[in-house]
Design a protein around this motif. Sequence first.
Motif, PDB file in Angstrom:
ATOM      1  N   TYR A   1       0.838  -1.196   0.000  1.00 57.65           N
ATOM      2  CA  TYR A   1       0.000   0.000   0.000  1.00 57.65           C
ATOM      3  C   TYR A   1       0.869   1.241   0.000  1.00 57.65           C
ATOM      4  CZ  TYR A   1      -3.656  -3.300   1.038  1.00 57.65           C
ATOM      5  OH  TYR A   1      -4.522  -4.352   0.960  1.00 57.65           O
ATOM      6  N   GLY A   2       0.353   2.299  -0.618  1.00 54.02           N
ATOM      7  CA  GLY A   2       1.056   3.573  -0.649  1.00 54.02           C
ATOM      8  C   GLY A   2       0.943   4.288   0.692  1.00 54.02           C
ATOM      9  N   ASP A   3       1.527   5.476   0.757  1.00 51.41           N
ATOM     10  CA  ASP A   3       1.548   6.259   1.991  1.00 51.41           C
ATOM     11  C   ASP A   3       0.178   6.823   2.354  1.00 51.41           C
ATOM     12  OD1 ASP A   3       4.257   5.785   2.257  1.00 51.41           O
ATOM     13  OD2 ASP A   3       4.820   7.619   1.197  1.00 51.41           O
ATOM     14  N   ILE A   4      -0.652   7.070   1.348  1.00 50.82           N
ATOM     15  CA  ILE A   4      -1.989   7.612   1.594  1.00 50.82           C
ATOM     16  C   ILE A   4      -2.925   6.432   1.833  1.00 50.82           C
ATOM     17  CG2 ILE A   4      -3.903   8.935   0.614  1.00 50.82           C
ATOM     18  CD1 ILE A   4      -1.789  10.483  -1.017  1.00 50.82           C
ATOM     19  N   ALA A   5      -3.634   6.450   2.950  1.00 44.54           N
ATOM     20  CA  ALA A   5      -4.464   5.308   3.349  1.00 44.54           C
ATOM     21  C   ALA A   5      -5.798   5.246   2.621  1.00 44.54           C
ATOM     22  CB  ALA A   5      -4.707   5.349   4.857  1.00 44.54           C
ATOM     23  N   GLU A   6      -6.389   6.400   2.338  1.00 46.07           N
ATOM     24  CA  GLU A   6      -7.721   6.384   1.725  1.00 46.07           C
ATOM     25  C   GLU A   6      -7.936   7.625   0.886  1.00 46.07           C
ATOM     26  OE1 GLU A   6     -10.388   8.112   5.377  1.00 46.07           O
ATOM     27  OE2 GLU A   6      -9.869   5.994   5.409  1.00 46.07           O
ATOM     28  N   GLY A   7      -8.948   7.547   0.045  1.00 49.29           N
ATOM     29  CA  GLY A   7      -9.279   8.683  -0.805  1.00 49.29           C
ATOM     30  C   GLY A   7      -8.326   8.842  -1.971  1.00 49.29           C
ATOM     31  N   VAL A   8      -8.457   9.994  -2.646  1.00 53.40           N
ATOM     32  CA  VAL A   8      -7.645  10.261  -3.836  1.00 53.40           C
ATOM     33  C   VAL A   8      -6.159  10.121  -3.500  1.00 53.40           C
ATOM     34  CG1 VAL A   8      -7.005  12.014  -5.548  1.00 53.40           C
ATOM     35  CG2 VAL A   8      -9.395  11.751  -4.868  1.00 53.40           C
ATOM     36  N   GLY A   9      -5.463   9.369  -4.341  1.00 51.87           N
ATOM     37  CA  GLY A   9      -4.033   9.137  -4.151  1.00 51.87           C
ATOM     38  C   GLY A   9      -3.701   7.851  -3.427  1.00 51.87           C
ATOM     39  N   ALA A  10      -4.690   7.206  -2.816  1.00 51.44           N
ATOM     40  CA  ALA A  10      -4.434   5.912  -2.172  1.00 51.44           C
ATOM     41  C   ALA A  10      -4.061   4.894  -3.246  1.00 51.44           C
ATOM     42  CB  ALA A  10      -5.653   5.453  -1.389  1.00 51.44           C
ATOM     43  N   LYS A  11      -3.003   4.121  -2.976  1.00 52.30           N
ATOM     44  CA  LYS A  11      -2.501   3.164  -3.967  1.00 52.30           C
ATOM     45  C   LYS A  11      -2.325   1.789  -3.346  1.00 52.30           C
ATOM     46  CE  LYS A  11       0.159   6.645  -6.451  1.00 52.30           C
ATOM     47  NZ  LYS A  11       1.499   7.067  -6.853  1.00 52.30           N
ATOM     48  N   MET A  12      -2.464   0.798  -4.218  1.00 49.23           N
ATOM     49  CA  MET A  12      -2.268  -0.593  -3.811  1.00 49.23           C
ATOM     50  C   MET A  12      -1.669  -1.352  -4.990  1.00 49.23           C
ATOM     51  SD  MET A  12      -5.323  -3.269  -3.032  1.00 49.23           S
ATOM     52  CE  MET A  12      -5.037  -5.002  -2.952  1.00 49.23           C
ATOM     53  N   GLU A  13      -0.714  -2.212  -4.698  1.00 60.28           N
ATOM     54  CA  GLU A  13      -0.174  -3.134  -5.701  1.00 60.28           C
ATOM     55  C   GLU A  13      -0.327  -4.541  -5.157  1.00 60.28           C
ATOM     56  OE1 GLU A  13       3.821  -2.247  -6.893  1.00 60.28           O
ATOM     57  OE2 GLU A  13       3.385  -0.111  -7.119  1.00 60.28           O
ATOM     58  N   TRP A  14      -0.578  -5.496  -6.047  1.00 60.32           N
ATOM     59  CA  TRP A  14      -0.691  -6.876  -5.613  1.00 60.32           C
ATOM     60  C   TRP A  14       0.031  -7.786  -6.598  1.00 60.32           C
ATOM     61  CZ3 TRP A  14      -4.539  -4.158  -7.958  1.00 60.32           C
ATOM     62  CH2 TRP A  14      -5.083  -4.690  -9.124  1.00 60.32           C
ATOM     63  N   ALA A  15       0.473  -8.920  -6.081  1.00 64.77           N
ATOM     64  CA  ALA A  15       1.154  -9.923  -6.897  1.00 64.77           C
ATOM     65  C   ALA A  15       0.735 -11.297  -6.403  1.00 64.77           C
ATOM     66  CB  ALA A  15       2.664  -9.757  -6.806  1.00 64.77           C
ATOM     67  N   SER A  16       0.355 -12.148  -7.357  1.00 62.19           N
ATOM     68  CA  SER A  16      -0.105 -13.487  -7.013  1.00 62.19           C
ATOM     69  C   SER A  16       0.242 -14.450  -8.133  1.00 62.19           C
ATOM     70  CB  SER A  16      -1.622 -13.467  -6.790  1.00 62.19           C
ATOM     71  OG  SER A  16      -2.124 -14.782  -6.656  1.00 62.19           O
ATOM     72  N   ASP A  17       0.567 -15.677  -7.755  1.00 60.18           N
ATOM     73  CA  ASP A  17       0.790 -16.729  -8.743  1.00 60.18           C
ATOM     74  C   ASP A  17      -0.533 -17.317  -9.223  1.00 60.18           C
ATOM     75  OD1 ASP A  17       3.560 -16.466  -8.603  1.00 60.18           O
ATOM     76  OD2 ASP A  17       3.723 -17.893  -6.937  1.00 60.18           O
ATOM     77  N   ASN A  18      -1.614 -17.027  -8.515  1.00 58.62           N
ATOM     78  CA  ASN A  18      -2.939 -17.510  -8.901  1.00 58.62           C
ATOM     79  C   ASN A  18      -3.396 -16.723 -10.128  1.00 58.62           C
ATOM     80  OD1 ASN A  18      -5.804 -17.757  -9.136  1.00 58.62           O
ATOM     81  ND2 ASN A  18      -5.929 -18.391  -6.998  1.00 58.62           N
ATOM     82  N   PRO A  19      -3.669 -17.397 -11.246  1.00 62.23           N
ATOM     83  CA  PRO A  19      -4.059 -16.678 -12.463  1.00 62.23           C
ATOM     84  C   PRO A  19      -5.372 -15.911 -12.322  1.00 62.23           C
ATOM     85  CG  PRO A  19      -4.310 -19.050 -12.757  1.00 62.23           C
ATOM     86  CD  PRO A  19      -3.633 -18.850 -11.440  1.00 62.23           C
ATOM     87  N   ASN A  20      -6.214 -16.272 -11.368  1.00 61.92           N
ATOM     88  CA  ASN A  20      -7.460 -15.540 -11.151  1.00 61.92           C
ATOM     89  C   ASN A  20      -7.237 -14.243 -10.387  1.00 61.92           C
ATOM     90  OD1 ASN A  20      -9.126 -17.448 -12.440  1.00 61.92           O
ATOM     91  ND2 ASN A  20      -9.129 -18.706 -10.598  1.00 61.92           N
ATOM     92  N   VAL A  21      -6.068 -14.102  -9.775  1.00 66.58           N
ATOM     93  CA  VAL A  21      -5.727 -12.890  -9.026  1.00 66.58           C
ATOM     94  C   VAL A  21      -4.712 -12.065  -9.816  1.00 66.58           C
ATOM     95  CG1 VAL A  21      -4.820 -11.977  -6.852  1.00 66.58           C
ATOM     96  CG2 VAL A  21      -6.183 -14.080  -6.854  1.00 66.58           C
ATOM     97  N   GLY A  22      -3.648 -12.712 -10.260  1.00 64.97           N
ATOM     98  CA  GLY A  22      -2.647 -12.047 -11.087  1.00 64.97           C
ATOM     99  C   GLY A  22      -1.903 -10.934 -10.379  1.00 64.97           C
ATOM    100  N   ASN A  23      -1.365 -10.020 -11.184  1.00 63.46           N
ATOM    101  CA  ASN A  23      -0.586  -8.897 -10.689  1.00 63.46           C
ATOM    102  C   ASN A  23      -1.228  -7.606 -11.172  1.00 63.46           C
ATOM    103  OD1 ASN A  23       1.393 -10.769  -9.771  1.00 63.46           O
ATOM    104  ND2 ASN A  23       2.254 -10.820 -11.832  1.00 63.46           N
ATOM    105  N   GLY A  24      -1.070  -6.560 -10.374  1.00 71.26           N
ATOM    106  CA  GLY A  24      -1.616  -5.293 -10.823  1.00 71.26           C
ATOM    107  C   GLY A  24      -1.438  -4.192  -9.806  1.00 71.26           C
TER     108      GLY A  24
END
Length: 176
Positions: A71-94
């Motif tokens: 997660y980015g430094d901003i917790a909520e609202g505009v500018g909040a960011k999240m990245e995810w990575a998974s080996d599960n093809p239904n989840v993937g990366n993004g």
Amino acid sequence: MRILKWILGSIAVIAVIFIAIGMVLPREVTVERTAEINAPAEKIWPYVNNLKATEEWSPWLGMDPNVQTVYGDIAEGVGAKMEWASDNPNVGNGAMEIIESVPNERLSSALDFGEMGTATAHYKLNEADGVTNVTWGLDVDMGASPVGRWMGLMMDSWVGADYERGLSNLKTLVEG
């Protein structure tokens, strides 16, 4: 030899028809699902506006207990960011970033699925008498390729069931 020419000619005609139809299919695709939640919008909003809170009801993050999230430094609202990575093809990366946030009304986020492309997700909350209709949607530009446009025809069936499951999870979480 005559039959081979007929077969190759038939394949060429089918390919031309496939491409021609693909070019007239819609480039922009929208998938939306709505759920009625027996709660005011301000009780639902924290679960939508805070990306970390989405872990509690996301239909995808629960598919892989080993998914890596940052997660980015901003917790909520505009500018909040999240990245995810998974080996599960239904989840993937993004990656996801909230780009619009109007408290208790609507939210938009930019999605980046790497090689899979980009999209915009949105939430709309419409409250009446303490009951809120929550609409979760996805807007995707399928591009100029006829293959991409054919795939756009399947977006609703691919994403719609996950959105329904996520909204059901959110309803259970908020009402429970």
